[in-house]
Design a protein around this motif. Sequence first.
Motif, PDB file in Angstrom:
ATOM      1  N   ASP B 328     -22.927  20.507  24.470  1.00  0.00           N
ATOM      2  CA  ASP B 328     -22.352  19.325  23.813  1.00  0.00           C
ATOM      3  C   ASP B 328     -21.142  18.814  24.589  1.00  0.00           C
ATOM      4  OD1 ASP B 328     -24.243  19.314  21.805  1.00  0.00           O
ATOM      5  OD2 ASP B 328     -23.012  20.441  20.397  1.00  0.00           O
ATOM      6  N   GLY B 331     -22.388  17.196  27.765  1.00  0.00           N
ATOM      7  CA  GLY B 331     -23.038  15.928  27.444  1.00  0.00           C
ATOM      8  C   GLY B 331     -22.016  14.836  27.164  1.00  0.00           C
ATOM      9  N   VAL B 333     -18.932  14.637  28.431  1.00  0.00           N
ATOM     10  CA  VAL B 333     -18.293  14.265  29.697  1.00  0.00           C
ATOM     11  C   VAL B 333     -19.241  13.422  30.549  1.00  0.00           C
ATOM     12  CG1 VAL B 333     -17.358  15.157  31.872  1.00  0.00           C
ATOM     13  CG2 VAL B 333     -16.825  16.321  29.703  1.00  0.00           C
ATOM     14  N   THR B 335     -21.999  11.744  29.777  1.00  0.00           N
ATOM     15  CA  THR B 335     -22.351  10.436  29.230  1.00  0.00           C
ATOM     16  C   THR B 335     -21.239   9.440  29.553  1.00  0.00           C
ATOM     17  OG1 THR B 335     -23.710  11.367  27.470  1.00  0.00           O
ATOM     18  CG2 THR B 335     -22.867   9.152  27.100  1.00  0.00           C
ATOM     19  N   GLY B 370     -14.751   7.723  20.018  1.00  0.00           N
ATOM     20  CA  GLY B 370     -15.407   8.099  18.758  1.00  0.00           C
ATOM     21  C   GLY B 370     -15.768   9.570  18.703  1.00  0.00           C
ATOM     22  N   ARG B 371     -15.930  10.207  19.839  1.00  0.00           N
ATOM     23  CA  ARG B 371     -16.353  11.611  19.834  1.00  0.00           C
ATOM     24  C   ARG B 371     -15.286  12.559  20.395  1.00  0.00           C
ATOM     25  NH1 ARG B 371     -21.024  10.524  18.001  1.00  0.00           N
ATOM     26  NH2 ARG B 371     -22.145   8.680  18.712  1.00  0.00           N
ATOM     27  N   HIS B 373     -12.374  13.685  19.194  1.00  0.00           N
ATOM     28  CA  HIS B 373     -11.845  14.723  18.303  1.00  0.00           C
ATOM     29  C   HIS B 373     -12.849  15.860  18.135  1.00  0.00           C
ATOM     30  CE1 HIS B 373      -8.982  11.549  17.593  1.00  0.00           C
ATOM     31  NE2 HIS B 373      -8.258  12.318  16.828  1.00  0.00           N
ATOM     32  N   VAL B 376     -12.561  17.901  21.257  1.00  0.00           N
ATOM     33  CA  VAL B 376     -11.396  18.784  21.150  1.00  0.00           C
ATOM     34  C   VAL B 376     -11.719  19.983  20.259  1.00  0.00           C
ATOM     35  CG1 VAL B 376      -9.079  18.934  20.137  1.00  0.00           C
ATOM     36  CG2 VAL B 376      -9.674  17.017  21.642  1.00  0.00           C
ATOM     37  N   ARG B 377     -12.384  19.722  19.158  1.00  0.00           N
ATOM     38  CA  ARG B 377     -12.723  20.811  18.239  1.00  0.00           C
ATOM     39  C   ARG B 377     -13.611  21.855  18.915  1.00  0.00           C
ATOM     40  NH1 ARG B 377     -16.824  21.503  14.603  1.00  0.00           N
ATOM     41  NH2 ARG B 377     -17.421  19.316  14.519  1.00  0.00           N
ATOM     42  N   GLU B 440      -4.679  12.569  21.309  1.00  0.00           N
ATOM     43  CA  GLU B 440      -5.618  12.179  20.243  1.00  0.00           C
ATOM     44  C   GLU B 440      -5.276  10.783  19.723  1.00  0.00           C
ATOM     45  OE1 GLU B 440      -6.630  16.592  18.349  1.00  0.00           O
ATOM     46  OE2 GLU B 440      -5.789  15.009  17.090  1.00  0.00           O
ATOM     47  N   VAL B 444      -7.427   7.091  20.118  1.00  0.00           N
ATOM     48  CA  VAL B 444      -7.822   6.188  19.036  1.00  0.00           C
ATOM     49  C   VAL B 444      -7.274   4.776  19.268  1.00  0.00           C
ATOM     50  CG1 VAL B 444      -7.579   5.739  16.560  1.00  0.00           C
ATOM     51  CG2 VAL B 444      -8.030   8.060  17.369  1.00  0.00           C
ATOM     52  N   MET B 450     -11.188   1.410  18.023  1.00  0.00           N
ATOM     53  CA  MET B 450     -12.642   1.425  17.972  1.00  0.00           C
ATOM     54  C   MET B 450     -13.184   0.174  17.285  1.00  0.00           C
ATOM     55  SD  MET B 450     -13.429   5.449  17.423  1.00  0.00           S
ATOM     56  CE  MET B 450     -11.946   5.729  16.451  1.00  0.00           C
TER      57      MET B 450
END
Lengths: 478, 478, 478, 478
Positions: B328, B331, B333, B335, B370-371, B373, B376-377, B440, B444, B450
């Motif tokens: 994930d 993917g 990075v 993309t 959009g992805r 955070h 980061v998780r 973070e 945003v 966004m």
Amino acid sequence: MGIRTAEQYKASLRDGRRVYIRGEKVEDLTTHPILSVSVETVAQGFALSNSPDPEIRNLFTAFHPRTGEPVNRYFITPRNSEDLALRTKMIQRSIELTGGLPFGKDIGTDCLNAAFVVAGQMGKKQYQENAANFLEFVRKHDLAMCGAVTCVKGDRAKEPAQQKHPDYYLHVVDRNQEGIVVKGAKIHITSAPAANEIIVLPTRQMREGEADYAVSFAIPANTKGITFICRAGRGDWTPHEFHPGHPPRELTEAMIVFDHVFVPWDRVFMCGEWQFSMLLAYTFATFHRFTAISYKVPAVEVMAGCAVAMAEYNGLEKVSHIREKLADIAGYVETLRALTNAAAKDPVMYGDIAVPNPLIANMAKLHFAGRYHEFVRLIQDICGGILATSPDRMDWENPDIHGYLEHYLGGSAKYSTEDRLKMIHAAQRMVCSHESSFHEVTTVHAEGSMAAQKMMILFEAPLQRYKAMAQAAAGIKI
Amino acid sequence: MGIRTAEQYKASLRDGRRVYIRGEKVEDLTTHPILSVSVETVAQGFALSNSPDPEIRNLFTAFHPRTGEPVNRYFITPRNSEDLALRTKMIQRSIELTGGLPFGKDIGTDCLNAAFVVAGQMGKKQYQENAANFLEFVRKHDLAMCGAVTCVKGDRAKEPAQQKHPDYYLHVVDRNQEGIVVKGAKIHITSAPAANEIIVLPTRQMREGEADYAVSFAIPANTKGITFICRAGRGDWTPHEFHPGHPPRELTEAMIVFDHVFVPWDRVFMCGEWQFSMLLAYTFATFHRFTAISYKVPAVEVMAGCAVAMAEYNGLEKVSHIREKLADIAGYVETLRALTNAAAKDPVMYGDIAVPNPLIANMAKLHFAGRYHEFVRLIQDICGGILATSPDRMDWENPDIHGYLEHYLGGSAKYSTEDRLKMIHAAQRMVCSHESSFHEVTTVHAEGSMAAQKMMILFEAPLQRYKAMAQAAAGIKI
Amino acid sequence: MGIRTAEQYKASLRDGRRVYIRGEKVEDLTTHPILSVSVETVAQGFALSNSPDPEIRNLFTAFHPRTGEPVNRYFITPRNSEDLALRTKMIQRSIELTGGLPFGKDIGTDCLNAAFVVAGQMGKKQYQENAANFLEFVRKHDLAMCGAVTCVKGDRAKEPAQQKHPDYYLHVVDRNQEGIVVKGAKIHITSAPAANEIIVLPTRQMREGEADYAVSFAIPANTKGITFICRAGRGDWTPHEFHPGHPPRELTEAMIVFDHVFVPWDRVFMCGEWQFSMLLAYTFATFHRFTAISYKVPAVEVMAGCAVAMAEYNGLEKVSHIREKLADIAGYVETLRALTNAAAKDPVMYGDIAVPNPLIANMAKLHFAGRYHEFVRLIQDICGGILATSPDRMDWENPDIHGYLEHYLGGSAKYSTEDRLKMIHAAQRMVCSHESSFHEVTTVHAEGSMAAQKMMILFEAPLQRYKAMAQAAAGIKI
Amino acid sequence: MGIRTAEQYKASLRDGRRVYIRGEKVEDLTTHPILSVSVETVAQGFALSNSPDPEIRNLFTAFHPRTGEPVNRYFITPRNSEDLALRTKMIQRSIELTGGLPFGKDIGTDCLNAAFVVAGQMGKKQYQENAANFLEFVRKHDLAMCGAVTCVKGDRAKEPAQQKHPDYYLHVVDRNQEGIVVKGAKIHITSAPAANEIIVLPTRQMREGEADYAVSFAIPANTKGITFICRAGRGDWTPHEFHPGHPPRELTEAMIVFDHVFVPWDRVFMCGEWQFSMLLAYTFATFHRFTAISYKVPAVEVMAGCAVAMAEYNGLEKVSHIREKLADIAGYVETLRALTNAAAKDPVMYGDIAVPNPLIANMAKLHFAGRYHEFVRLIQDICGGILATSPDRMDWENPDIHGYLEHYLGGSAKYSTEDRLKMIHAAQRMVCSHESSFHEVTTVHAEGSMAAQKMMILFEAPLQRYKAMAQAAAGIKI
């Protein structure tokens, strides 16, 4: 004595314990610029038990079930859903009243309650008595505890015995008639340096051949061989911050090194019974996740409040996409609250001990952890970029530029620029600070990872019931 | 001169500009404990243009299209997809080579390129000449710039004219034969105090009746009436950190106050043409989102690398759920990289200026933001709780406890404990620090929210083509 | 009579009602190849009230609070959380016992309970009596009902009065001493052709000037001027399917056209009181979302069971990524169950009527709807491509190819190929059929869209409490 | 002959092949009510090669690289990114022009191109010649192919050799001088009964001891021992539907049973070289995922168009949350398009064969599959509940109720009720039908599951580059 004062508690920490932080040895925790914040945060719990307000005092104290003497209510082993609901209430009210979580008795009794359950299942009378006696001891002396669970683990792909050395998991290295000697290190132990007693549990299920690692006990914090190595915290408010009237609240984690520590037999709750290690880890996890979701509710409420307030301060509260985000924020908070309360209302009984519903408690924890980063993102989104670039309080107070800040940093005319700046500083602490990123990490890892919660959900959910229903729908005879 | 040295650049900042940070006025940015970090980060860009390595020098410099003299390659207006791809390459190589982004010429030319496009569309010869002359000026003097776009905005629900006062959006307050006088404040301006020239653009589309707010110009940083109020940054490495051999890299944002600032007509690119304000804001956004996604690629690569490394250092690289998380991460990075490159390969031409594909650039930015955070998780999840509670370098160097740390904080036996700690400290900077939460927020908000990207996607996507295809599938005659 | 038999119910549908389906008029619903499935599904509810098993009978019947006569338990207005929990239990047991939902009394009393709440708030005695009398009437005759709420709406951007014609929302077109005349059409009305009585509510809040649209009443299904236009359903099992021993269960929706329908005053619950239209729509929505989440629990349990079974039949139940998906599936189901039960346990009282907790009921519905498609995807993922391409029962029974299918379509050796095929067919009905995609759409739209649930969450959540907590944390005096 | 007509193609299917569907043997596919739809869908591809429009004809045909004779362009082995882009264009134009995908040559050459790559890597001249000769054969006879890859697999937890019987994976059971004999069954084979030639590839990597399972070859569809068992499809339009002017388009999948099928050596591309089985499976997957993402673009465009149209027909196109959903829909479609094009623009060369970029192709496929259900949900959300409950065309044409439908089912006054109903019917086919749920399943499973795509992303992504960057940032010497 039963109920100690905050001062008595603080005095008790000057007991010769060996504590390091930021590369230096600490002589007196209660005056140390960083650790005193933890100490004061925990001390607030003692203040609540002595509150002049009878409603508060009656919440945080209870009558000893045998002697009738006043004891801290955390020391009442839960017998029903009301007792569990009172634990939630104590946790939430303590945060509302003091601004922080006076951690120590909650996790201590999470450990002890699990020890009771397991001692009951093992049917070993000695362990049951040890746990009961230890409970009486902490009731009597009104002690702060920490729960030392997570071992350092070394190479995560290897079992304890395959590691480079045997100490990556805490284990028994010697035993005699008086007691046992243990070696190892526990890590990420919240509030550890501020505890009177350390309760040790196995970090996970142990298997045959790992009996020396299946060990549980309680030991005073100043026992010979014990060293605390603490993470740094924030210390007191700085003049660069806008902040509330009370001192900052924070709990410091520590690594606790056990360097050949002697534990007398009467303080041992498990020693070698690897078959029960899973039950102990699992029951503790259930109790402690319930504690966690209880204190997460006010934690996320105040974060949600920053979003509500900033939407209004920025004049955005009626914009449709902001309202949708506020609904998502509220849904996150209230789903957590509803599941937390549901876990208390539907306990599982082990003998006469009420264990919070494990399925619901794990789902609540997973809800909290799995969606927290998105919750943070929504708040950051609503608050705006000023979160990142806000001027500080010293800028505000410098007459050269104060006028510019006053003139240009206003938002909705209903609020003063100063209040807007204060709210920005609060929101920064919540979602744009070292503390906030620290909380992201603990959200993922504290009280077990999401993988651990999924494992327990899979274990507790009625999969066979689902399957039977599907077989009936398929016309399969069984 | 065409190509300045880093020293010449730094000297040029001692020009009397008015800069405040942490409540105090700054006398010399180049020696200030925090701001010097920004200055050095930007100065690295000058060093690259003077690199003894011809491959580097040839990437960062180019020949003036008319005179053939060497100029910084950012000052070459893009004519085709190769020019755009070179911008991406400059940005990415500068990060790889210096450890930071020498911000200033990228955004400056994002602004200028947009100004060229709009001047062309307006058909106003004077503005075209002003922009062309200003480009020659910055080429000749090799100037650092900042792009001052975002106004402070006051009550977000109100138009400029409805606000408590007229200054929440920067506007023209006076004009005469020599030039115009402007008032207002621009906020979140990256690298602003380290710029030689400030380029101002309208923060959004302006409407009829808001002509005074439709203003764009360039002005030196030390112009009378200009004050910078900077956010605090980290300053130099501390002895508590493990860190790489080079100085820390960081860019400081500032609020720029324009207190009745005079701008001569030959520095003005728009003044009153509100009908073109949207095109200017929109074209700038496209150029700048393309710059942003270009520099985000190495930023997220190094973050991904922390996850890859920590998985190995912890011995987890073959565990199935860790591998799924690494997929994930990769993917996410890749993309971003694929879309960034695609935006360069498929530009939109305005006259002879190649604008990065607006649809793809906005989707890339939305993918990033959009992805992020969740990205980061995943990293926090793989790295483990030690991210939050790691001991610091002074702990490691204290002989009292060094042995404990060495013994207990090892992971996979393939790596030293010290290297593991160094990687933990790097990962902390990425995902568990004030800096990481700051990023973070900028994820945003920087380069537009966004919501702004979705608006542009809706504007650019072929909705009518989709509809016609659906009508054909429905058998509807049109 | 109080409790009717299934046969009595079915006979009552031969009353001259005007019903169309698939372009044709239906003479007798009870023998129609498609509509008889709906009729039988509803009839099962009557069978349960007459069950020879006292436990079942006692669940589905209760004593009339005044006369003590047996009545259907749905006709007991809920006074406390136990009554609400019994509604959930009735719904869930009826699905387990009959394989379908005998819809009609649940939604009928959702409407009536809302009417009681609103009549109480309006303080109009006549409406209160009308509702009370109508309840006695349905109790006595044991009637099936439908709830006709959603109007056809025309151009969604326009208010009722701005539309091309005034009939896109049902409204009063005439009134006299005996009653009112209404015109309009209600759409998506579940189980409508199988109802004895139609209860009409306003589709949404009506505003000043829309008084004629604020109308609520009950009317028999065979009233002059009423036409049902039904969607097609599946009809009986085909020989191509493997299926369970009981008939298929399904509920057909209809559009109900009201072509100048006369309603006597004693059947009217609202007529013109637009100020209360929101309360009526809102209270109905709360009751009905609670009904919905109650029946969704067994619906998703059996779907989850297909995933559990197929994982085992395919030999995949120990594969790590399959286990993670099963945990996600179980978490989805059990979060829905926990929130549904919590909504019952924490009702809001309007006078002596217990309304399910609106905040929790809406969160439960949003959880269900917002994550349903992902739940479906997980099941599809676990079941495998065979869901899409499975041979049918006639293939299986053709001796030419039976041997091939038997040989090649086996999975885990613990299960027969035939049972695996049966489970595949059940899973197809759940997640790969016209029915399954129909359920995706109703998940999104039935009982209100997700936007409606978010609106109610925002309305019910304690935003001001959050804000006050944030202000305290910010040090703002209020 | 090189280019066949549609009629010649259809005649070629009357070759004695053994085909079953819905429990019955099919005598003539071209007249069968269901299978003729597949045949006609494939036949359209032949019609395009013979198009009177030179632009179309020139797209779908090309010159034989050696002889210069016209051949189908799919039979040109891609040498560069332009060739790959032309494959995408052929696929997309064929869907736009015929309403369906004339599947067969695309997947056939996906298989063959992979066979070329692997034969080159193996360095076995015989296999290279076999593949080259077979390509000449299909070029000359203009043959339709299918790719038979997926084995039935039995117990997924067991290797081929551990299964209940050895036939769950297709394998060699005998061999002699003339050729080999194979046994097994391939499943989910799209368009199989409509193919002239079946190309067989191993379903996955085979290991030592599984050499008999590492087998690849091509064989005519009417070869002795081959049986097709087809899934049922929709057949022709019914009078209950509104539909476009052209026949329905659909491809039927089949299970192909190989019951001791003889394959001559000159048709064999791999037999025993298990070491290369992974490369073959992997290269085929890359080519075929590229084919898949190419045809998914118009598939999702038309779905997106239903949402755009229904938003307008319902009068919702300016509502803020609808616009946000349309932006999400457009972003989904356009990200897929951008990544698909990027995969073609950045190929990997194996010798002189251009393989679509494996990393980007897999990310595109994962984007498509991972977000498809959410995309469907957004469309269902925008279209409204009428998707589920719409009246059918026979209702519309019944004069008894036509007037009601005309009056009540209008939306925005800009569109006729009939056009709105037509669009609803189109949207039903896309997101509320057996077909639509079938497509959800194939989205998850066709061309490999998401787990397979993640595995390849992990394999292809530059993890070691990320790690090195992180080590540099950590100050770790390497």
